[in-house]
Motif scaffolding. Structure first.
Motif, PDB file in Angstrom:
ATOM      1  N   ALA A 270       2.787  -0.521  11.914  1.00  0.00           N
ATOM      2  CA  ALA A 270       3.309  -0.440  10.558  1.00  0.00           C
ATOM      3  C   ALA A 270       2.640   0.651   9.729  1.00  0.00           C
ATOM      4  O   ALA A 270       3.153   1.061   8.688  1.00  0.00           O
ATOM      5  CB  ALA A 270       3.153  -1.791   9.860  1.00  0.00           C
ATOM      6  N   ALA A 271       1.487   1.130  10.184  1.00  0.00           N
ATOM      7  CA  ALA A 271       0.756   2.169   9.456  1.00  0.00           C
ATOM      8  C   ALA A 271       1.469   3.506   9.577  1.00  0.00           C
ATOM      9  O   ALA A 271       2.282   3.743  10.476  1.00  0.00           O
ATOM     10  CB  ALA A 271      -0.665   2.278   9.987  1.00  0.00           C
ATOM     11  N   ASP A 272       1.153   4.419   8.660  1.00  0.00           N
ATOM     12  CA  ASP A 272       1.731   5.765   8.715  1.00  0.00           C
ATOM     13  C   ASP A 272       1.140   6.577   9.860  1.00  0.00           C
ATOM     14  O   ASP A 272       1.834   7.367  10.505  1.00  0.00           O
ATOM     15  CB  ASP A 272       1.460   6.507   7.393  1.00  0.00           C
ATOM     16  CG  ASP A 272       2.166   5.868   6.211  1.00  0.00           C
ATOM     17  OD1 ASP A 272       3.393   5.679   6.290  1.00  0.00           O
ATOM     18  OD2 ASP A 272       1.481   5.553   5.225  1.00  0.00           O
ATOM     19  N   VAL A 273      -0.169   6.393  10.099  1.00  0.00           N
ATOM     20  CA  VAL A 273      -0.866   7.165  11.125  1.00  0.00           C
ATOM     21  C   VAL A 273      -1.830   6.254  11.868  1.00  0.00           C
ATOM     22  O   VAL A 273      -2.490   5.412  11.265  1.00  0.00           O
ATOM     23  CB  VAL A 273      -1.682   8.325  10.484  1.00  0.00           C
ATOM     24  CG1 VAL A 273      -2.271   9.216  11.576  1.00  0.00           C
ATOM     25  CG2 VAL A 273      -0.836   9.140   9.530  1.00  0.00           C
ATOM     26  N   ARG A 274      -1.895   6.427  13.198  1.00  0.00           N
ATOM     27  CA  ARG A 274      -2.866   5.707  13.998  1.00  0.00           C
ATOM     28  C   ARG A 274      -3.952   6.718  14.393  1.00  0.00           C
ATOM     29  O   ARG A 274      -3.652   7.739  15.024  1.00  0.00           O
ATOM     30  CB  ARG A 274      -2.198   5.073  15.224  1.00  0.00           C
ATOM     31  CG  ARG A 274      -1.467   3.778  14.870  1.00  0.00           C
ATOM     32  CD  ARG A 274      -0.223   3.575  15.674  1.00  0.00           C
ATOM     33  NE  ARG A 274       0.765   4.608  15.425  1.00  0.00           N
ATOM     34  CZ  ARG A 274       1.556   4.660  14.341  1.00  0.00           C
ATOM     35  NH1 ARG A 274       1.447   3.746  13.396  1.00  0.00           N
ATOM     36  NH2 ARG A 274       2.436   5.647  14.179  1.00  0.00           N
ATOM     37  N   VAL A 275      -5.176   6.397  14.005  1.00  0.00           N
ATOM     38  CA  VAL A 275      -6.266   7.377  14.057  1.00  0.00           C
ATOM     39  C   VAL A 275      -7.326   6.960  15.068  1.00  0.00           C
ATOM     40  O   VAL A 275      -7.708   5.786  15.140  1.00  0.00           O
ATOM     41  CB  VAL A 275      -6.923   7.523  12.665  1.00  0.00           C
ATOM     42  CG1 VAL A 275      -8.038   8.572  12.708  1.00  0.00           C
ATOM     43  CG2 VAL A 275      -5.885   7.872  11.616  1.00  0.00           C
ATOM     44  N   THR A 276      -7.809   7.927  15.825  1.00  0.00           N
ATOM     45  CA  THR A 276      -8.936   7.682  16.711  1.00  0.00           C
ATOM     46  C   THR A 276     -10.104   8.565  16.284  1.00  0.00           C
ATOM     47  O   THR A 276      -9.903   9.683  15.793  1.00  0.00           O
ATOM     48  CB  THR A 276      -8.567   7.978  18.187  1.00  0.00           C
ATOM     49  OG1 THR A 276      -9.643   7.583  19.024  1.00  0.00           O
ATOM     50  CG2 THR A 276      -8.279   9.452  18.401  1.00  0.00           C
ATOM     51  N   ILE A 277     -11.310   8.056  16.422  1.00  0.00           N
ATOM     52  CA  ILE A 277     -12.513   8.810  16.083  1.00  0.00           C
ATOM     53  C   ILE A 277     -13.014   9.494  17.345  1.00  0.00           C
ATOM     54  O   ILE A 277     -13.359   8.824  18.328  1.00  0.00           O
ATOM     55  CB  ILE A 277     -13.606   7.882  15.517  1.00  0.00           C
ATOM     56  CG1 ILE A 277     -13.121   7.217  14.226  1.00  0.00           C
ATOM     57  CG2 ILE A 277     -14.897   8.657  15.254  1.00  0.00           C
ATOM     58  CD1 ILE A 277     -14.059   6.137  13.697  1.00  0.00           C
ATOM     59  N   PRO A 278     -13.038  10.818  17.373  1.00  0.00           N
ATOM     60  CA  PRO A 278     -13.495  11.506  18.591  1.00  0.00           C
ATOM     61  C   PRO A 278     -14.971  11.247  18.862  1.00  0.00           C
ATOM     62  O   PRO A 278     -15.795  11.266  17.941  1.00  0.00           O
ATOM     63  CB  PRO A 278     -13.244  12.986  18.273  1.00  0.00           C
ATOM     64  CG  PRO A 278     -13.217  13.068  16.778  1.00  0.00           C
ATOM     65  CD  PRO A 278     -12.677  11.753  16.292  1.00  0.00           C
ATOM     66  N   MET A 279     -15.288  10.968  20.109  1.00  0.00           N
ATOM     67  CA  MET A 279     -16.668  10.690  20.495  1.00  0.00           C
ATOM     68  C   MET A 279     -17.015  11.530  21.718  1.00  0.00           C
ATOM     69  O   MET A 279     -16.296  11.508  22.717  1.00  0.00           O
ATOM     70  CB  MET A 279     -16.841   9.196  20.792  1.00  0.00           C
ATOM     71  CG  MET A 279     -16.719   8.308  19.559  1.00  0.00           C
ATOM     72  SD  MET A 279     -16.917   6.542  19.925  1.00  0.00           S
ATOM     73  CE  MET A 279     -15.353   6.210  20.757  1.00  0.00           C
TER      74      MET A 279
ATOM     75  N   VAL B 234      -1.233   5.187   4.771  1.00  0.00           N
ATOM     76  CA  VAL B 234      -1.921   4.094   5.461  1.00  0.00           C
ATOM     77  C   VAL B 234      -2.381   4.559   6.839  1.00  0.00           C
ATOM     78  O   VAL B 234      -1.574   4.935   7.692  1.00  0.00           O
ATOM     79  CB  VAL B 234      -1.011   2.854   5.581  1.00  0.00           C
ATOM     80  CG1 VAL B 234      -1.755   1.722   6.293  1.00  0.00           C
ATOM     81  CG2 VAL B 234      -0.554   2.397   4.196  1.00  0.00           C
ATOM     82  N   MET B 235      -3.697   4.542   7.045  1.00  0.00           N
ATOM     83  CA  MET B 235      -4.310   4.971   8.297  1.00  0.00           C
ATOM     84  C   MET B 235      -4.824   3.753   9.064  1.00  0.00           C
ATOM     85  O   MET B 235      -5.599   2.960   8.522  1.00  0.00           O
ATOM     86  CB  MET B 235      -5.497   5.897   8.018  1.00  0.00           C
ATOM     87  CG  MET B 235      -5.203   7.043   7.064  1.00  0.00           C
ATOM     88  SD  MET B 235      -4.440   8.423   7.902  1.00  0.00           S
ATOM     89  CE  MET B 235      -4.560   9.694   6.616  1.00  0.00           C
ATOM     90  N   ALA B 236      -4.421   3.614  10.310  1.00  0.00           N
ATOM     91  CA  ALA B 236      -4.900   2.524  11.157  1.00  0.00           C
ATOM     92  C   ALA B 236      -5.894   3.063  12.167  1.00  0.00           C
ATOM     93  O   ALA B 236      -5.605   4.029  12.880  1.00  0.00           O
ATOM     94  CB  ALA B 236      -3.723   1.867  11.876  1.00  0.00           C
ATOM     95  N   THR B 237      -7.081   2.474  12.223  1.00  0.00           N
ATOM     96  CA  THR B 237      -8.083   2.907  13.196  1.00  0.00           C
ATOM     97  C   THR B 237      -7.842   2.181  14.522  1.00  0.00           C
ATOM     98  O   THR B 237      -7.889   0.961  14.590  1.00  0.00           O
ATOM     99  CB  THR B 237      -9.504   2.619  12.690  1.00  0.00           C
ATOM    100  OG1 THR B 237      -9.597   1.232  12.321  1.00  0.00           O
ATOM    101  CG2 THR B 237      -9.830   3.466  11.475  1.00  0.00           C
ATOM    102  N   THR B 238      -7.578   2.962  15.581  1.00  0.00           N
ATOM    103  CA  THR B 238      -7.316   2.382  16.903  1.00  0.00           C
ATOM    104  C   THR B 238      -7.982   3.239  17.974  1.00  0.00           C
ATOM    105  O   THR B 238      -8.214   4.438  17.775  1.00  0.00           O
ATOM    106  CB  THR B 238      -5.806   2.302  17.206  1.00  0.00           C
ATOM    107  OG1 THR B 238      -5.268   3.628  17.247  1.00  0.00           O
ATOM    108  CG2 THR B 238      -5.065   1.499  16.143  1.00  0.00           C
ATOM    109  N   LEU B 239      -8.291   2.630  19.102  1.00  0.00           N
ATOM    110  CA  LEU B 239      -8.916   3.372  20.198  1.00  0.00           C
ATOM    111  C   LEU B 239      -7.952   4.376  20.822  1.00  0.00           C
ATOM    112  O   LEU B 239      -8.365   5.412  21.334  1.00  0.00           O
ATOM    113  CB  LEU B 239      -9.411   2.396  21.275  1.00  0.00           C
ATOM    114  CG  LEU B 239     -10.658   1.573  20.937  1.00  0.00           C
ATOM    115  CD1 LEU B 239     -10.941   0.578  22.048  1.00  0.00           C
ATOM    116  CD2 LEU B 239     -11.861   2.479  20.707  1.00  0.00           C
TER     117      LEU B 239
ATOM    118  N   LEU C  36       0.831  -1.207   0.000  1.00  0.00           N
ATOM    119  CA  LEU C  36       0.000   0.000   0.000  1.00  0.00           C
ATOM    120  C   LEU C  36       0.867   1.260   0.000  1.00  0.00           C
ATOM    121  O   LEU C  36       0.590   2.220  -0.733  1.00  0.00           O
ATOM    122  CB  LEU C  36      -0.928   0.003   1.215  1.00  0.00           C
ATOM    123  CG  LEU C  36      -1.996  -1.099   1.275  1.00  0.00           C
ATOM    124  CD1 LEU C  36      -2.664  -1.125   2.649  1.00  0.00           C
ATOM    125  CD2 LEU C  36      -3.041  -0.915   0.184  1.00  0.00           C
ATOM    126  N   VAL C  37       1.909   1.251   0.819  1.00  0.00           N
ATOM    127  CA  VAL C  37       2.821   2.392   0.881  1.00  0.00           C
ATOM    128  C   VAL C  37       3.535   2.561  -0.462  1.00  0.00           C
ATOM    129  O   VAL C  37       3.664   3.673  -0.988  1.00  0.00           O
ATOM    130  CB  VAL C  37       3.840   2.207   2.026  1.00  0.00           C
ATOM    131  CG1 VAL C  37       4.915   3.303   1.973  1.00  0.00           C
ATOM    132  CG2 VAL C  37       3.130   2.234   3.376  1.00  0.00           C
TER     133      VAL C  37
END
Length: 262
Positions: free
Chosen positions: A221-230, A183-188, A176-177
Motif C-alpha cells: 500500500a506504500a508509495d515506495v518500498r525501500v531497502t537500506i544498502p549494506m 509513504v515509504m515502507a522499509t523492507t528487505l 497519510l497519502v
C-alpha cells in the motif's frame, strides 16, 4: 474524609494505572523517576506526585514548590514496576492529540506497525523526537505507549513528540497519502535503495515489527518500498537502527530544502 484516608485513596487509584485497562479508563498514566517526572512537569501534565522521604531529599531541586504526597517505601514499591524503585512517581494526564491534528500540515511522520515490544516502541518515540518528526504513530496491534517500559525507553520524549494510535494500518496509509505525504515502507526486498530517494518532500516512514517486518498488504500500500544498502555481511538491521538511518536521512534532506545547515 481524613487526610490519611484521602492519600490512601490517591495511592490506590494510582496503583490501578499500572494496568492498561486502568490507564484507558482514567486517561492517566504513571511516570516514574526524575527524568520522566521532570518532563511531565514541564508539559504541565502532572496531577499528583508521590515521593518517599529519601526521594524528597534527593530530588528537592527538581520538585521545587510542587505539592508532593509523602509515601512509605512500601507504597513506593507498589507504585513501581522496577526492582529498585527510586521512590518518585507522578500521575499524569495523557496528552490530548489526534491523528487529524498531527496530519494537518506534516513534513515527517514515523509509523511503528504492529510494534509489540515496549522497548522498541519507546526507542522509536525517542528517535522521532530527536529527528524532529511531527509525530510517531503506533499502527495496528501495537504496544500501549504509556506502558512503563515504553516510557523509560522514550527517555522523556513521550512528552515532546505527539504519539497517536491507529488500529487500522491500511486506513492510516490512506490518511497519510491524503495528507500529502510520500509513504515509504522499509523492507528487505524493497525495489528502491535509500541512496536513490528524493527525501526533501513530506514523508511518512513505515517500520515493521522486529520479528515479522511489515505485513505484505501494508508494504504494497506504500508509495515506495525501500531497502537500506549494506556493504558488510549483516543480512538485516534491527528496527531501531533502520529507523534511525531513515529518519536521519529525511531530516537532513528537509533541513537542506529549508536552506538551513545540517
Amino acid at each position: 474524609m481524613t487526610a490519611l484516608t484521602e492519600k490512601s485513596n490517591r495511592v490506590a487509584a494510582a496503583i490501578k494505572l499500572q494496568r492498561p485497562a486502568g490507564r484507558r479508563h482514567a486517561a492517566r498514566f504513571l511516570a516514574e523517576g526524575p527524568n520522566l517526572v521532570e518532563a511531565a512537569l514541564r508539559r504541565g501534565l502532572v496531577e499528583d506526585v508521590f515521593a518517599t522521604e529519601s526521594a524528597l531529599d534527593r530530588f528537592a531541586d527538581l520538585l521545587g514548590a510542587v505539592e508532593v504526597h509523602p509515601v512509605t517505601d512500601r507504597a513506593a514499591k507498589a507504585l513501581s514496576d522496577t526492582v529498585t524503585p527510586v521512590g518518585l512517581v507522578a500521575v499524569c494526564r495523557m496528552p490530548e492529540v489526534s491523528l487529524a491534528e498531527v496530519l494537518s500540515a506534516p513534513r515527517l511522520v514515523a509509523v511503528a506497525v504492529d510494534t509489540a515490544d515496549p522497548g522498541n516502541a519507546g526507542t522509536l518515540i525517542r528517535l522521532a523526537d530527536a529527528m524532529g518528526a511531527d509525530a510517531l504513530v503506533l499502527a495496528g496491534d501495537g504496544v500501549d505507549p504509556y506502558n512503563a517500559k515504553c516510557l523509560r525507553a522514550s527517555a522523556g520524549s513521550i512528552f515532546s513528540v505527539p504519539v497517536v494510535e491507529a488500529p487500522d494500518t491500511l486506513e492510516l496509509v490512506r490518511d497519510l497519502v491524503y495528507a500529502g505525504l510520500v509513504v515509504m515502507a522499509t523492507t528487505l526486498d524493497g525495489e528502491t535503495s535509500l541512496d536513490d530517494l528524493k527525501l526533501d518532500v513530506p514523508t511518512a516512514w513505515l517500520f515493521g515489527s522486529e520479528a515479522h517486518g511489515l505485513p505484505t498488504t501494508v508494504a504494497e500500500a506504500a508509495d515506495v518500498r525501500v531497502t537500506i544498502p549494506m556493504a558488510g555481511g549483516a543480512e538485516s538491521l534491527n528496527v531501531a537502527a533502520a529507523a534511525a538511518i531513515c529518519l536521519y536521512q529525511s531530516a537532513a534532506a528537509l533541513r537542506g530544502s529549508d536552506g538551513s545547515s545540517a
